[in-house]
Write an enzyme that holds these catalytic residues in place. Structure first.
Site, PDB file in Angstrom:
ATOM      1  N   LYS A 139      41.979  34.278  30.209  1.00  0.00           N
ATOM      2  CA  LYS A 139      41.711  35.715  30.070  1.00  0.00           C
ATOM      3  C   LYS A 139      41.103  36.023  28.701  1.00  0.00           C
ATOM      4  O   LYS A 139      40.201  36.856  28.584  1.00  0.00           O
ATOM      5  CB  LYS A 139      43.003  36.504  30.286  1.00  0.00           C
ATOM      6  CG  LYS A 139      43.423  36.524  31.759  1.00  0.00           C
ATOM      7  CD  LYS A 139      44.878  36.895  32.010  1.00  0.00           C
ATOM      8  CE  LYS A 139      45.191  36.685  33.504  1.00  0.00           C
ATOM      9  NZ  LYS A 139      46.593  36.919  33.860  1.00  0.00           N
ATOM     10  N   GLN A 162      52.182  38.899  31.605  1.00  0.00           N
ATOM     11  CA  GLN A 162      51.972  37.711  32.429  1.00  0.00           C
ATOM     12  C   GLN A 162      53.232  37.436  33.254  1.00  0.00           C
ATOM     13  O   GLN A 162      54.329  37.339  32.706  1.00  0.00           O
ATOM     14  CB  GLN A 162      51.626  36.509  31.536  1.00  0.00           C
ATOM     15  CG  GLN A 162      51.271  35.249  32.296  1.00  0.00           C
ATOM     16  CD  GLN A 162      49.970  35.366  33.088  1.00  0.00           C
ATOM     17  OE1 GLN A 162      49.066  36.097  32.720  1.00  0.00           O
ATOM     18  NE2 GLN A 162      49.884  34.643  34.189  1.00  0.00           N
ATOM     19  N   ASP A 176      46.546  45.466  35.229  1.00  0.00           N
ATOM     20  CA  ASP A 176      46.859  44.715  36.456  1.00  0.00           C
ATOM     21  C   ASP A 176      47.045  45.613  37.669  1.00  0.00           C
ATOM     22  O   ASP A 176      47.157  45.114  38.786  1.00  0.00           O
ATOM     23  CB  ASP A 176      48.181  43.962  36.263  1.00  0.00           C
ATOM     24  CG  ASP A 176      47.981  42.504  35.916  1.00  0.00           C
ATOM     25  OD1 ASP A 176      46.901  41.963  36.198  1.00  0.00           O
ATOM     26  OD2 ASP A 176      48.931  41.907  35.385  1.00  0.00           O
TER      27      ASP A 176
HETATM   28  N1  LIG Z   1      50.554  39.936  35.388  1.00  0.00           N
HETATM   29  C1  LIG Z   1      49.929  38.967  36.042  1.00  0.00           C
HETATM   30  N2  LIG Z   1      48.694  39.176  36.503  1.00  0.00           N
HETATM   31  C2  LIG Z   1      48.031  38.190  37.160  1.00  0.00           C
HETATM   32  O1  LIG Z   1      46.884  38.385  37.588  1.00  0.00           O
HETATM   33  C3  LIG Z   1      48.682  36.932  37.335  1.00  0.00           C
HETATM   34  C4  LIG Z   1      49.972  36.783  36.825  1.00  0.00           C
HETATM   35  N3  LIG Z   1      50.562  37.800  36.197  1.00  0.00           N
HETATM   36  N4  LIG Z   1      50.623  35.596  36.984  1.00  0.00           N
HETATM   37  C5  LIG Z   1      50.036  34.487  37.625  1.00  0.00           C
HETATM   38  C6  LIG Z   1      48.945  34.849  38.610  1.00  0.00           C
HETATM   39  C7  LIG Z   1      47.969  33.732  38.854  1.00  0.00           C
HETATM   40  N5  LIG Z   1      46.696  34.192  38.332  1.00  0.00           N
HETATM   41  C8  LIG Z   1      45.566  33.410  38.208  1.00  0.00           C
HETATM   42  C9  LIG Z   1      44.499  33.790  37.442  1.00  0.00           C
HETATM   43  C10 LIG Z   1      43.398  32.972  37.274  1.00  0.00           C
HETATM   44  C11 LIG Z   1      43.355  31.747  37.877  1.00  0.00           C
HETATM   45  C12 LIG Z   1      42.192  30.860  37.642  1.00  0.00           C
HETATM   46  O2  LIG Z   1      41.252  31.223  36.973  1.00  0.00           O
HETATM   47  N6  LIG Z   1      42.193  29.625  38.178  1.00  0.00           N
HETATM   48  C13 LIG Z   1      41.136  28.666  37.995  1.00  0.00           C
HETATM   49  C14 LIG Z   1      41.735  27.307  37.627  1.00  0.00           C
HETATM   50  C15 LIG Z   1      42.558  27.370  36.373  1.00  0.00           C
HETATM   51  C16 LIG Z   1      43.300  26.073  36.130  1.00  0.00           C
HETATM   52  O3  LIG Z   1      42.641  25.051  35.952  1.00  0.00           O
HETATM   53  O4  LIG Z   1      44.557  26.099  36.099  1.00  0.00           O
HETATM   54  C17 LIG Z   1      40.368  28.543  39.286  1.00  0.00           C
HETATM   55  O5  LIG Z   1      40.892  28.967  40.327  1.00  0.00           O
HETATM   56  O6  LIG Z   1      39.259  28.040  39.264  1.00  0.00           O
HETATM   57  C18 LIG Z   1      44.403  31.341  38.657  1.00  0.00           C
HETATM   58  C19 LIG Z   1      45.500  32.193  38.830  1.00  0.00           C
HETATM   59  C20 LIG Z   1      46.842  35.435  37.823  1.00  0.00           C
HETATM   60  N7  LIG Z   1      48.090  35.874  37.991  1.00  0.00           N
END
Ligand SMILES: Nc1nc(=O)c2c([nH]1)NC[C@@H]1CN(c3ccc(C(=O)N[C@@H](CCC(=O)O)C(=O)O)cc3)C=[N+]21
Length: 294
Positions: free
Chosen positions: A53, A97, A120
């Site tokens: 982020k 988070q 969010d």
């Molecule tokens: N308050 C809050 N808001 C959220 O939006 C929130 C949260 N908590 N807790 C966890 C989940 C999960 N989440 C992700 C965000 C980006 C990827 C992301 O960018 N993933 C990459 C891979 C990243 C890696 O390599 O680990 C992809 O899909 O290509 C994944 C999961 C947001 N969340």
């Protein structure tokens, strides 16, 4: 036949390019958008997402502030950090988070966020506006993953109106708000929200034109559950250790064989995850634009 890839990295990059111009315009009006993240503890997954982020913010010209509290932080410590973020002039939007370490009441903490700074869209006021269907997205931020899913489908011209959408998982950040979003006027899908007590999950999924899998069970969704040509979005992520190399790997909820049946498929990683992050940026920019109008 193989499914068209719903490329979250490319689409997020297009969205970021669009946001850059709007952020420059805000700055020229003296409004500097600033996103903060509040992370408690050191879950490796959460650390990765939070780092992503901040990288995204730097890319588009949003200031960012990272508040990291140790795993030993008390709920009073978390409340104090939230209060500071609500009062900060530099922070125009922020996220807590999730998940918080055990012992913290997540819903109670989400309620303390200033709804105008809720990047969010998870504050009860903003979830309430999603239920009420208040139009004009400027008025309220949408939860980032649901918004990212809809945006990804839109940009690939996948039809939604009148379609059968089956959402697997009813969690706060994805399944539950996504059901509300898809049934809004304008999107007009027919939604089935399934969960761990659903009796015939395969049967439900077989009727779907659009399947969204957001449960965190590796490869739960099988190829023979998919109606040929359906759009499949793989949201769940599980970190698995490769038994031979010992290296960590990400595994989605959708079995790889689904690619030979589906019409569209979002990969995981590189699908919905990057879209989630792009929608977070978009929420911050919209809130800053709103503050100019106010
Ligand atoms: N308050 C809050 N808001 C959220 O939006 C929130 C949260 N908590 N807790 C966890 C989940 C999960 N989440 C992700 C965000 C980006 C990827 C992301 O960018 N993933 C990459 C891979 C990243 C890696 O390599 O680990 C992809 O899909 O290509 C994944 C999961 C947001 N969340």
């Amino acid at each position: 036949m193989t499914a068209i890839t719903l490329d979250g990295v490319k689409t997020a990059s297009d969205i970021k390019a669009e946001l850059r111009g709007r952020i420059a315009a805000l700055r020229s009006h003296g409004v500097v958008p600033g996103l903060a993240t509040l992370l408690v503890g050191n879950d490796p997954g959460s650390e990765t997402y939070v780092a992503g982020k901040h990288r995204d913010c730097a890319e588009v010209g949003i200031e960012s502030l990272r508040i990291d509290l140790p795993g030993s932080a008390t709920s009073a410590d978390v409340r104090a950090a939230i209060k500071d973020l609500n009062n900060s002039r530099e922070v125009t939007g922020y996220i807590i988070q999730l998940p918080l370490p055990v012992g913290h009441n997540e819903n109670a903490m989400l309620e303390l966020i200033d709804p105008a700074k809720d990047a969010d869209g998870l504050h009860p006021t903003n979830l309430g506006r999603l239920v009420l269907g208040i139009e004009g997205e400027l008025r309220s931020p949408l939860p980032c993953t649901p918004a990212g899913i809809v945006e990804l489908l839109r940009r690939y011209d996948v039809p939604i109106v009148g379609k059968n959408v089956v959402v697997v998982g009813r969690g706060l950040t994805v399944g539950r708000p996504l059901g509300l979003l898809f049934t809004r006027k304008g999107l007009d899908a027919t939604v089935t929200l399934t969960h761990s007590r659903t009796v015939d999950l395969a049967g439900e999924v077989r009727r779907a034109d659009i399947v969204v899998a957001a449960v965190g069970v590796p490869h739960l969704i099988q190829a023979d559950w998919i109606k040929p040509g359906a759009a499949v979005l793989d949201v769940g992520i599980t970190r698995v250790q490769d038994p031979t190399t010992g290296k960590g790997r990400l595994t989605g909820d959708v079995h790889p064989d689904v690619a030979s049946v589906a019409g569209h498929l979002s990969p995981n990683p590189r699908g919905v995850g990057p879209m989630t992050r792009a929608m977070l940026l978009s929420n911050v920019v919209k809130a800053a634009e709103q503050s100019l109008l106010a």
